[in-house]
Design an enzyme around this catalytic site. Structure first.
Site, short mmCIF file in Angstrom:
data_model
loop_
_atom_site.label_atom_id
_atom_site.label_comp_id
_atom_site.label_asym_id
_atom_site.label_seq_id
_atom_site.Cartn_x
_atom_site.Cartn_y
_atom_site.Cartn_z
N GLU A 123 -0.05 -1.10 5.80
CA GLU A 123 1.02 -0.57 6.66
C GLU A 123 0.87 0.92 6.89
OE1 GLU A 123 5.03 0.91 7.91
OE2 GLU A 123 3.81 1.52 6.21
N ASP A 162 0.86 -1.19 0.00
CA ASP A 162 0.00 0.00 0.00
C ASP A 162 0.90 1.24 0.00
OD1 ASP A 162 0.82 -0.63 2.69
OD2 ASP A 162 -0.62 0.84 3.44
C1 LIG Z 1 9.16 3.73 7.61
C2 LIG Z 1 7.99 3.22 6.78
N1 LIG Z 1 8.35 3.17 5.41
C3 LIG Z 1 6.78 4.11 6.95
O1 LIG Z 1 6.58 5.01 6.16
N2 LIG Z 1 6.00 3.88 7.99
C4 LIG Z 1 4.84 4.68 8.30
C5 LIG Z 1 3.91 3.76 9.05
C6 LIG Z 1 2.86 4.35 9.89
C7 LIG Z 1 1.75 4.97 9.49
N3 LIG Z 1 1.07 5.25 10.62
C8 LIG Z 1 1.78 4.80 11.63
N4 LIG Z 1 2.85 4.24 11.18
C9 LIG Z 1 5.25 5.89 9.11
O2 LIG Z 1 6.31 5.88 9.75
O3 LIG Z 1 4.49 6.88 9.08
ZN LIG Z 2 5.36 4.92 4.47
ZN LIG Z 3 6.95 1.94 4.24
#
Ligand SMILES: C[C@H](N)C(=O)N[C@@H](Cc1c[nH]cn1)C(=O)O
Ligand SMILES: [Zn+2]
Ligand SMILES: [Zn+2]
Length: 476
Positions: free
Chosen positions: A166, A100
């Site tokens: 995610e 996603d």
């Molecule tokens: C580090 C990873 N690629 C990422 O972008 N994670 C998101 C996931 C997320 C969304 N809501 C809570 N965690 C982020 O760090 O924002």
């Molecule tokens: Zn991300």
């Molecule tokens: Zn990510």
């Protein structure tokens, strides 16, 4: 003895156009998990991955996760589980990624169409999801294909877990990982996640820590419908006014969180940690480039790294229900929902942090003396993670970095969150390594997200090389 990798590496180079076409097809699917209308596209992206994996000879299952919590009219997208190879004499590596993406619209300020992969004169491959996380996810598939076409034996059994939620807090995945920890994932000897970024643009890193993320909404309502501000301005108490006044009390301009009980939970700095930051290759100039301005809180490298890795931060993201289009609409919104999140660090506790937030927001709203109604709640939460990099899994990745990039990697923590990382660690009992492909200027979550062609192609070699070293590395 160092693994024979030349045949695999030259095959990756020969297949580079084909691998870029695969990324182009993936970027063209707008699999935005946060937008309800895009849910069919998220499912389409899961099916695309499953079909590509089947064509490569992997055993693939699409696992349904049921309805989306708080949005029961929506089915969660499937988790793609796949196995490539089942040779008991080989190690098994479990890899995770997400298919996603964050929302993206040309009108946000993109220079190119976000869902059309565009390669510019500097060989930057622009498109939503190019670096986060479609490029790295496809990296694993591409590594399989290059081995097949080069006639090189695949060094490990590969278990794959690719999810489609995610960017929305990995809704529904935790239960599946916990249930499969000693079943589908039982053979895993180690876990590898490629879903974060280098600290700069030139030096690769291995990552052993992530911040957690508690994401909150503050909902303020009062009038029965949106109102004319000429007719009702000065007569009705306005939800937007109450909301911005409440939100303004959360954090100051230098990022200092104003909520009592948050900083008190943060682990003290150790003497070892004090020395760690000086060794890291990190330039404030590269940060300014990634930021697109010089508006940093600190001028200093150490304080900046600490602010990203080991202290919590509070970010205000937006307001749902407010007028945001160009022009000058004179509406009084009847209901507005402010969104903010706190990135959490050791030793913060999710529930304790929630309690502090709820208590503080309720107190601040009460101080306004408003007749409007306010609700504050956590939309999703995910815990921070810090692991030990003294493990054969990290040794293998370090050797792979040296082989592909001719430099020893930095060992870093990440300011972002991958909520499911700690669940993999706990459910499998195995070491988890973060092995990033993209660089600090990729603009993940931002406009003009890109993955440099160099990072994609060398990144495919890196993932493949890591699997070879992981197959051979003595147990530590
Ligand atoms: C580090 C990873 N690629 C990422 O972008 N994670 C998101 C996931 C997320 C969304 N809501 C809570 N965690 C982020 O760090 O924002
Ligand atoms: Zn991300
Ligand atoms: Zn990510």
């Amino acid at each position: 003895m160092a693994p024979q990798l030349d045949g695999f590496f030259s095959q990756v180079d020969s297949l580079s156009d084909h691998f870029i076409e695969r990324l182009r097809k993936a970027v063209a699917i707008p699999s935005i998990s946060a937008e309800e209308a895009r849910r069919p596209d998220v499912v389409r992206m899961g099916n695309f991955l499953a079909d590509e994996l089947k064509a490569l000879g992997a055993e693939v299952e699409l696992r349904e996760l049921g309805k989306q919590p708080h949005k029961e009219h929506l089915d969660l997208p499937p988790v793609v589980l796949a196995r490539y190879g089942n040779d008991k004499s080989k190690r098994t590596i479990l890899v995770y990624g997400h298919y996603d993406v964050q929302p993206a619209d040309l009108s946000d300020g993109w220079n190119t169409k976000p869902f059309e992969l565009t390669i510019d004169e500097k060989d930057r491959m622009l498109g939503r999801g190019s670096t986060d996380d479609k490029g790295p996810v496809l990296g694993w598939l591409n590594a399989i294909e290059a081995h097949q076409k080069a006639g090189v034996d695949f060094p490990v059994n590969l278990l794959m877990c690719f999810e489609g939620m995610e960017e929305y807090g990995s809704e529904g995945l935790e239960d599946l990982i916990n249930a499969e920890g000693k079943k589908y994932f039982a053979d895993a000897d180690a876990v590898c996640i490629s879903d974060n970024y280098w600290l700069g643009t030139e030096k690769p890193c291995l990552t052993y820590g992530l911040r957690g993320c508690n994401y909150y909404s503050i909902e303020v309502s009062g009038p029965g419908a949106d109102l004319h501000s000429g007719v009702f301005g000065g007569t009705a108490q306005e939800p937007m006014t109450d909301l911005v006044r409440t939100m303004a009390t959360l954090v100051d301009t230098n990022g200092k969180i104003q909520i009592p009980g948050i900083m008190e939970q943060v682990a003290p700095i150790t003497a070892d940690e004090e020395t760690l930051y000086d060794e890291i290759s990190f330039e404030m100039e590269t940060l300014h480039e990634a930021l697109g301005s010089k508006t940093t809180i600190f001028e200093d490298k150490k304080l900046t790294l600490m602010g990203r890795w080991r202290y919590p931060s509070l970010s205000i993201h937006g307001v749902e229900g407010g007028f945001s289009a160009p022009g000058a609409k004179t509406v009084i919104p009847a209901k507005v929902i402010g969104k903010f999140s706190i990135r959490t660090v050791p030793d913060m506790d999710i529930d304790k942090t929630n309690e502090c937030v709820y208590k503080y927001v309720n107190e601040q709203f009460a101080k306004l003396g408003s007749k409007n109604t306010m609700k504050v709640f956590a939309q999703h939460t995910g815990k921070w993670w810090v692991a030990s990099p003294s493990h054969w899994n990290f040794n293998a990745a370090s050797k792979a970095v040296e082989r592909v990039w001719n430099v020893k990697p930095d060992f870093t923590r990440e300011g972002g969150s991958i909520p499911i990382t700690i669940t993999f660690e706990e459910a499998t009992g195995k070491n988890v390594l973060l092995l990033p492909m993209g660089s600090s200027t990729d603009g993940a979550h931002s406009i003009n997200e890109k993955l440099d062609k160099r990072n994609y192609i060398e990144g495919i070699k890196l993932l493949g090389a890591y699997l070879h070293y992981a197959a051979e590395e003595p147990t530590s």
